[in-house]
Motif scaffolding. Structure first.
Motif, mmCIF file in Angstrom:
data_model
loop_
_atom_site.group_PDB
_atom_site.id
_atom_site.type_symbol
_atom_site.label_atom_id
_atom_site.label_comp_id
_atom_site.label_asym_id
_atom_site.label_seq_id
_atom_site.Cartn_x
_atom_site.Cartn_y
_atom_site.Cartn_z
ATOM 1 N N CYS A 45 0.832 -1.199 0.000
ATOM 2 C CA CYS A 45 0.000 0.000 0.000
ATOM 3 C C CYS A 45 0.871 1.254 0.000
ATOM 4 O O CYS A 45 0.614 2.202 -0.752
ATOM 5 N N THR A 46 1.907 1.266 0.824
ATOM 6 C CA THR A 46 2.808 2.414 0.875
ATOM 7 C C THR A 46 3.519 2.611 -0.457
ATOM 8 O O THR A 46 3.658 3.737 -0.939
ATOM 9 N N LEU A 53 1.538 9.387 -5.750
ATOM 10 C CA LEU A 53 1.739 10.766 -5.304
ATOM 11 C C LEU A 53 2.931 11.435 -5.974
ATOM 12 O O LEU A 53 2.925 12.645 -6.174
ATOM 13 N N THR A 54 3.955 10.670 -6.339
ATOM 14 C CA THR A 54 5.179 11.294 -6.841
ATOM 15 C C THR A 54 5.373 11.183 -8.347
ATOM 16 O O THR A 54 6.007 12.034 -8.943
ATOM 17 N N THR A 59 -2.571 16.580 -10.475
ATOM 18 C CA THR A 59 -2.687 17.808 -9.701
ATOM 19 C C THR A 59 -3.808 17.594 -8.701
ATOM 20 O O THR A 59 -4.977 17.444 -9.074
ATOM 21 N N TRP A 60 -3.474 17.575 -7.445
ATOM 22 C CA TRP A 60 -4.447 17.185 -6.439
ATOM 23 C C TRP A 60 -5.401 18.308 -6.080
ATOM 24 O O TRP A 60 -6.547 18.074 -5.764
ATOM 25 N N ASN A 61 -4.929 19.584 -6.084
ATOM 26 C CA ASN A 61 -5.802 20.711 -5.814
ATOM 27 C C ASN A 61 -6.570 20.520 -4.502
ATOM 28 O O ASN A 61 -7.794 20.492 -4.469
ATOM 29 N N LEU A 62 -5.832 20.376 -3.415
ATOM 30 C CA LEU A 62 -6.442 20.008 -2.142
ATOM 31 C C LEU A 62 -7.306 21.099 -1.537
ATOM 32 O O LEU A 62 -8.286 20.810 -0.873
#
Length: 78
Positions: A45-46, A53-54, A59-62
């Motif tokens: 999972c990690t 993520l990398t 573009t996550w746009n949190l």
């Protein structure tokens, strides 16, 4: 009903004996492999989330604060 009560007492007696002696005779899957499976799943999972993520360029746009501007209000024409 008597047979059911007798069987229930017998089963609980066997469970108590197994607990007192420390372990059950046949080791089950969880006892043998539980920790390894748990750690393997955590590592997998990690690794997958680290890649996502990398490396994917998403573009996550949190936070939408100051990124979404409302349109100007227009009066309805009558």
């Amino acid at each position: 009903m008597y047979r059911f009560a007798k069987a229930a007492v017998n089963v609980t007696g066997q469970a108590v004996r197994q607990v007192r002696h420390g372990s059950t005779t046949p080791q089950d899957f969880h006892t043998k492999y539980g920790t390894g499976v748990l750690l393997g799943g955590a590592v997998f999972c990690t690794a997958v989330w680290s890649y996502v993520l990398t490396q994917t360029g998403i573009t996550w746009n949190l936070s939408p604060v100051r990124k979404i501007m409302p349109k100007e209000w227009r009066e309805a024409e009558e």
